[in-house]
Enzyme design. Structure first.
Site, PDB file in Angstrom:
ATOM      1  N   HIS A  19       0.849  -1.195   0.000  1.00 35.66           N
ATOM      2  CA  HIS A  19       0.000   0.000   0.000  1.00 35.66           C
ATOM      3  C   HIS A  19       0.884   1.245   0.000  1.00 35.66           C
ATOM      4  O   HIS A  19       2.117   1.139  -0.082  1.00 35.66           O
ATOM      5  CB  HIS A  19      -0.996  -0.025   1.158  1.00 35.66           C
ATOM      6  CG  HIS A  19      -0.370  -0.128   2.530  1.00 35.66           C
ATOM      7  ND1 HIS A  19       0.527   0.790   3.009  1.00 35.66           N
ATOM      8  CD2 HIS A  19      -0.525  -1.054   3.509  1.00 35.66           C
ATOM      9  CE1 HIS A  19       0.893   0.460   4.230  1.00 35.66           C
ATOM     10  NE2 HIS A  19       0.277  -0.677   4.554  1.00 35.66           N
ATOM     11  N   HIS A  22       4.078   1.399   2.263  1.00 43.03           N
ATOM     12  CA  HIS A  22       5.253   0.671   1.768  1.00 43.03           C
ATOM     13  C   HIS A  22       5.875   1.432   0.599  1.00 43.03           C
ATOM     14  O   HIS A  22       7.097   1.544   0.486  1.00 43.03           O
ATOM     15  CB  HIS A  22       4.856  -0.730   1.291  1.00 43.03           C
ATOM     16  CG  HIS A  22       4.127  -1.537   2.328  1.00 43.03           C
ATOM     17  ND1 HIS A  22       2.871  -2.040   2.122  1.00 43.03           N
ATOM     18  CD2 HIS A  22       4.477  -1.905   3.583  1.00 43.03           C
ATOM     19  CE1 HIS A  22       2.476  -2.700   3.204  1.00 43.03           C
ATOM     20  NE2 HIS A  22       3.434  -2.624   4.110  1.00 43.03           N
ATOM     21  N   CYS A 135       0.568 -11.169  20.373  1.00 45.56           N
ATOM     22  CA  CYS A 135      -0.298 -10.690  19.285  1.00 45.56           C
ATOM     23  C   CYS A 135       0.334 -11.112  17.962  1.00 45.56           C
ATOM     24  O   CYS A 135       1.446 -10.686  17.636  1.00 45.56           O
ATOM     25  CB  CYS A 135      -0.472  -9.178  19.316  1.00 45.56           C
ATOM     26  SG  CYS A 135      -1.340  -8.596  17.838  1.00 45.56           S
ATOM     27  N   CYS A 138       1.109  -8.195  15.458  1.00 48.15           N
ATOM     28  CA  CYS A 138       2.380  -7.489  15.702  1.00 48.15           C
ATOM     29  C   CYS A 138       3.566  -8.440  15.614  1.00 48.15           C
ATOM     30  O   CYS A 138       4.691  -7.987  15.525  1.00 48.15           O
ATOM     31  CB  CYS A 138       2.442  -6.882  17.097  1.00 48.15           C
ATOM     32  SG  CYS A 138       1.192  -5.683  17.515  1.00 48.15           S
ATOM     33  N   CYS A 152      -5.385  -5.962  21.432  1.00 42.53           N
ATOM     34  CA  CYS A 152      -4.229  -5.246  20.904  1.00 42.53           C
ATOM     35  C   CYS A 152      -4.736  -3.955  20.264  1.00 42.53           C
ATOM     36  O   CYS A 152      -5.632  -4.003  19.420  1.00 42.53           O
ATOM     37  CB  CYS A 152      -3.508  -6.098  19.852  1.00 42.53           C
ATOM     38  SG  CYS A 152      -2.422  -5.112  18.813  1.00 42.53           S
ATOM     39  N   HIS A 155      -4.262  -4.070  16.350  1.00 44.11           N
ATOM     40  CA  HIS A 155      -4.911  -5.094  15.532  1.00 44.11           C
ATOM     41  C   HIS A 155      -6.310  -5.460  16.006  1.00 44.11           C
ATOM     42  O   HIS A 155      -6.973  -6.291  15.404  1.00 44.11           O
ATOM     43  CB  HIS A 155      -4.018  -6.332  15.427  1.00 44.11           C
ATOM     44  CG  HIS A 155      -2.738  -6.036  14.710  1.00 44.11           C
ATOM     45  ND1 HIS A 155      -1.582  -5.670  15.361  1.00 44.11           N
ATOM     46  CD2 HIS A 155      -2.461  -5.989  13.391  1.00 44.11           C
ATOM     47  CE1 HIS A 155      -0.644  -5.422  14.464  1.00 44.11           C
ATOM     48  NE2 HIS A 155      -1.141  -5.602  13.273  1.00 44.11           N
ATOM     49  N   LYS A 303      -6.653   6.892   9.889  1.00 45.59           N
ATOM     50  CA  LYS A 303      -5.703   5.803   9.842  1.00 45.59           C
ATOM     51  C   LYS A 303      -5.982   4.964   8.595  1.00 45.59           C
ATOM     52  O   LYS A 303      -7.136   4.722   8.262  1.00 45.59           O
ATOM     53  CB  LYS A 303      -5.898   4.949  11.108  1.00 45.59           C
ATOM     54  CG  LYS A 303      -4.802   3.966  11.302  1.00 45.59           C
ATOM     55  CD  LYS A 303      -5.027   3.108  12.523  1.00 45.59           C
ATOM     56  CE  LYS A 303      -4.157   1.891  12.277  1.00 45.59           C
ATOM     57  NZ  LYS A 303      -3.796   1.091  13.330  1.00 45.59           N
ATOM     58  N   LYS A 306      -8.178  -1.330   6.254  1.00 47.89           N
ATOM     59  CA  LYS A 306      -9.104  -2.045   5.377  1.00 47.89           C
ATOM     60  C   LYS A 306     -10.544  -1.776   5.759  1.00 47.89           C
ATOM     61  O   LYS A 306     -11.405  -1.644   4.901  1.00 47.89           O
ATOM     62  CB  LYS A 306      -8.830  -3.544   5.469  1.00 47.89           C
ATOM     63  CG  LYS A 306      -7.793  -3.985   4.493  1.00 47.89           C
ATOM     64  CD  LYS A 306      -7.837  -5.494   4.372  1.00 47.89           C
ATOM     65  CE  LYS A 306      -6.946  -5.948   3.241  1.00 47.89           C
ATOM     66  NZ  LYS A 306      -6.684  -7.372   3.296  1.00 47.89           N
TER      67      LYS A 306
HETATM   68  O1  ME8 Z   1       6.869  -4.179   9.930  1.00 48.09           O
HETATM   69  N1  ME8 Z   1       2.979   5.540   6.856  1.00 48.09           N
HETATM   70  O2  ME8 Z   1       6.530  -4.945   7.770  1.00 48.09           O
HETATM   71  P1  ME8 Z   1       5.266  -4.065   7.310  1.00 48.09           P
HETATM   72  C1  ME8 Z   1       4.275   5.453   6.588  1.00 48.09           C
HETATM   73  N2  ME8 Z   1       8.090  -6.978   8.196  1.00 48.09           N
HETATM   74  N3  ME8 Z   1       4.917   4.290   6.373  1.00 48.09           N
HETATM   75  C2  ME8 Z   1       4.216   3.160   6.439  1.00 48.09           C
HETATM   76  C3  ME8 Z   1       2.834   3.174   6.719  1.00 48.09           C
HETATM   77  C4  ME8 Z   1       2.199   4.435   6.929  1.00 48.09           C
HETATM   78  N4  ME8 Z   1       0.909   4.560   7.192  1.00 48.09           N
HETATM   79  N5  ME8 Z   1       2.412   1.895   6.738  1.00 48.09           N
HETATM   80  C5  ME8 Z   1       3.491   1.112   6.471  1.00 48.09           C
HETATM   81  C6  ME8 Z   1       7.116  -4.941   9.002  1.00 48.09           C
HETATM   82  N6  ME8 Z   1       4.579   1.866   6.285  1.00 48.09           N
HETATM   83  C7  ME8 Z   1       8.241  -5.943   9.132  1.00 48.09           C
HETATM   84  C8  ME8 Z   1       9.556  -5.208   8.953  1.00 48.09           C
HETATM   85  S1  ME8 Z   1      12.230  -5.115   8.805  1.00 48.09           S
HETATM   86  C9  ME8 Z   1      13.495  -6.085   9.305  1.00 48.09           C
HETATM   87  C10 ME8 Z   1      10.784  -6.064   9.112  1.00 48.09           C
HETATM   88  C11 ME8 Z   1       5.930   1.369   5.953  1.00 48.09           C
HETATM   89  O3  ME8 Z   1       4.824  -4.679   6.037  1.00 48.09           O
HETATM   90  C12 ME8 Z   1       6.962   1.835   6.959  1.00 48.09           C
HETATM   91  O4  ME8 Z   1       8.228   1.775   6.367  1.00 48.09           O
HETATM   92  O5  ME8 Z   1       4.302  -3.923   8.413  1.00 48.09           O
HETATM   93  C13 ME8 Z   1       6.835   0.788   8.038  1.00 48.09           C
HETATM   94  O6  ME8 Z   1       7.938   0.778   8.915  1.00 48.09           O
HETATM   95  C14 ME8 Z   1       6.740  -0.460   7.185  1.00 48.09           C
HETATM   96  O7  ME8 Z   1       5.944  -0.045   6.046  1.00 48.09           O
HETATM   97  C15 ME8 Z   1       6.104  -1.645   7.887  1.00 48.09           C
HETATM   98  O8  ME8 Z   1       5.912  -2.665   6.944  1.00 48.09           O
END
Ligand code: ME8
Length: 483
Positions: A19, A22, A135, A138, A152, A155, A303, A306
């Protein structure tokens, strides 16, 4: 090339498709990587997907797929979203935690941890029993205090009571050294308030954490602990070094480690500012130089979720605004690091205003006048006849937003020059001056294109090609107006 630059994004969970969040972090990394490449540095840009753990196994089951099939598919969806026909992310390597090389490296890392001693001469790992509230959303244990009405808060689901025998990481022995490295700036955490937050975590004495799981099946199995798999966060954090070949092949490690910039949002800052440095120290590896922790943005004040139905798919943005339009819209919203809102409802207006009417119109009208008044003959003398001041806000200091503000003002300057000098009148009496004005405008356009290269690579290359040709021709609109 003597200088190197190693930049990473988090590896994203494949429980769902990418999304705008990312896309945002990945775009920021791409801009910085392109900027450093442009400056001739030996750059390595890493991104990828995080594919183990119960959260992924649950999602796969929901889709009636095996975890591996499901991961292959969703990881592919991430790759497509980043490719040259979509967001245009020029990463050097895309790691998947289900890559056999990575999995073996994780086992090797655990073996090293098992043999390692902390600075206080204790074994780094020890066996212990843990009971807690887990959780799966998380992928971590929560404390009673963190729950809201028993759920949580992130979530909205009740954590499970988990009790198991695990290996623990003796974090306590590393906290003083981590604190010292953060305070001294050896590990730089930006922005400043995120550094203070990290120091705050340390003050609360983060407890030792378990690094293996017996209740989870979908993970990297650990030969020394039959029936247990690596805790998904240890597996995931390791990616930043296993992608470089650690620990078997140290050639790329020697070249690129430590990372120069590690990017993420605040949701995962604790893992990166506490657990990750501890893990690296236990492996006797230097810490990353800078972690930049940006805010978690909302979408039009809410926020992204979904259930609200406001999750933005980056592919939809690219379909509507094009690759470079999307890159611009996502990066020009707010200063990096600010707690901010993505004003998606204004995307179209911003696109029409800044891109269709701003840059697009400047390029179109200038090419048109050069073609009509000068028979297309390129009038740019490259004399820097405007005494252009090339100092834009520094991308190296993460001023991407501010950099775009400055570029907009260069575009405005060029448009004003045309409006003031009125080449359409000038051409009737003074061809030499017309040529000079259009040459100056063209020079500004080339400067803008050059500066935009890391942000809008495709459009930048197009404009540069057009305005460095001997004959300048009008071409189709760079940013068609949207209604
Ligand atoms: O946490 N605003 O993966 P994830 C800004 N797999 N950035 C955002 C965002 C938002 N609303 N939502 C997501 C994980 N991001 C683990 C990480 S690393 C060794 C393992 C971005 O798929 C932001 O970079 O939940 C956030 O830190 C990341 O997506 C979390 O991605």
């Amino acid at each position: 090339m003597d200088k190197k630059f190693y930049i990473t994004t988090p590896i994203y969970y494949v429980n769902d498709k990418p999304h705008a969040g990312h896309a945002y972090t990945t775009l920021v990394a791409d801009v910085l990587a392109r900027y450093h490449r442009q400056n001739g540095e030996d750059t390595f840009f890493l991104t990828g997907t995080d594919e183990h753990g119960s959260k992924i196994a649950e999602a796969a089951a929901k889709h009636n797929q095996t975890p591996q099939e499901f991961c292959d598919q969703v990881s592919g969806v991430f790759k497509t979203a980043w490719d040259k026909d979509h967001l245009g992310i020029a990463y050097d390597y895309f790691i998947r935690t289900t890559d056999p090389n990575h999995e073996q490296a994780v086992r090797d890392i655990f073996q090293k941890l098992l043999e390692a001693k902390t600075p206080a001469n204790n074994p780094v790992l020890y066996e212990g029993e843990y009971a807690g509230l887990y959780c799966t959303g998380c992928e971590k244990f929560l404390t009673e205090k963190e729950l809201v009405n028993g759920l949580c808060p992130d979530h909205k689901r009740a954590p499970e009571v988990l009790k198991e025998k695990n290996y623990f990481f003796r974090l306590a022995d590393y906290l003083p050294a981590i604190e010292q490295k953060i305070v001294s700036g050896e590990l730089q955490i930006l922005p400043e308030h995120k550094k203070n937050e990290a120091l705050g975590f340390i003050k609360q004495n983060v407890p030792d954490f378990s690094v293996s799981r017996s209740s989870v099946k979908w993970g990297v199995d650990l030969p020394f602990a039959p029936g247990q798999v690596a805790y998904v966060w240890i597996d995931a954090l390791s990616n930043y070094i296993t992608a470089l070949g650690y620990p078997k092949n140290l050639e790329l490690m020697a070249k690129y480690w430590p990372a120069d910039v590690q990017l993420m949002a605040q949701d995962i800052s604790k893992f990166h500012t506490i657990y990750w440095p501890a893990l690296l120290m236990a492996l006797n590896l230097p810490l990353p130089k800078t972690m930049f922790i940006h805010g978690f943005f909302t979408i039009d004040g809410q926020k992204m979720s979904k259930s609200i139905g406001n999750v933005i798919d980056p592919n939809d943005l690219v379909a509507q605004f094009g690759q470079d339009g999307t890159r611009y819209l996502l990066l020009s919203q707010f200063p990096l690091g600010q707690e901010a809102d993505l004003q998606a409802s204004l995307f179209k207006e911003r696109y029409n205003n800044d891109l269709a009417n701003g840059l697009g119109n400047l390029v179109a009208r200038t090419a048109n006048m050069i073609e009509t008044y000068l028979a297309g003959k390129n009038p740019i003398t490259k004399k820097n006849s405007l005494n252009l001041n090339n100092d834009l806000p520094d991308l190296n200091k993460f001023f991407i937003y501010e950099y775009l503000v400055a570029i907009r003002s260069l575009i405005d300057q060029a448009n004003r020059l045309i409006d003031e000098k009125k080449p359409w009148q000038l051409v009737k009496t003074d061809l030499a001056s017309t040529q000079e004005v259009l040459g100056q405008v063209g020079e500004l356009i080339i400067l803008v294109a050059e500066k935009l290269a890391p942000i809008m690579p495709a459009i930048s290359a197009k404009i540069t090609k057009q305005f460095t040709s001997d004959i300048i021709k009008k071409e189709e609109a760079l940013f068609p107006r949207l209604n």
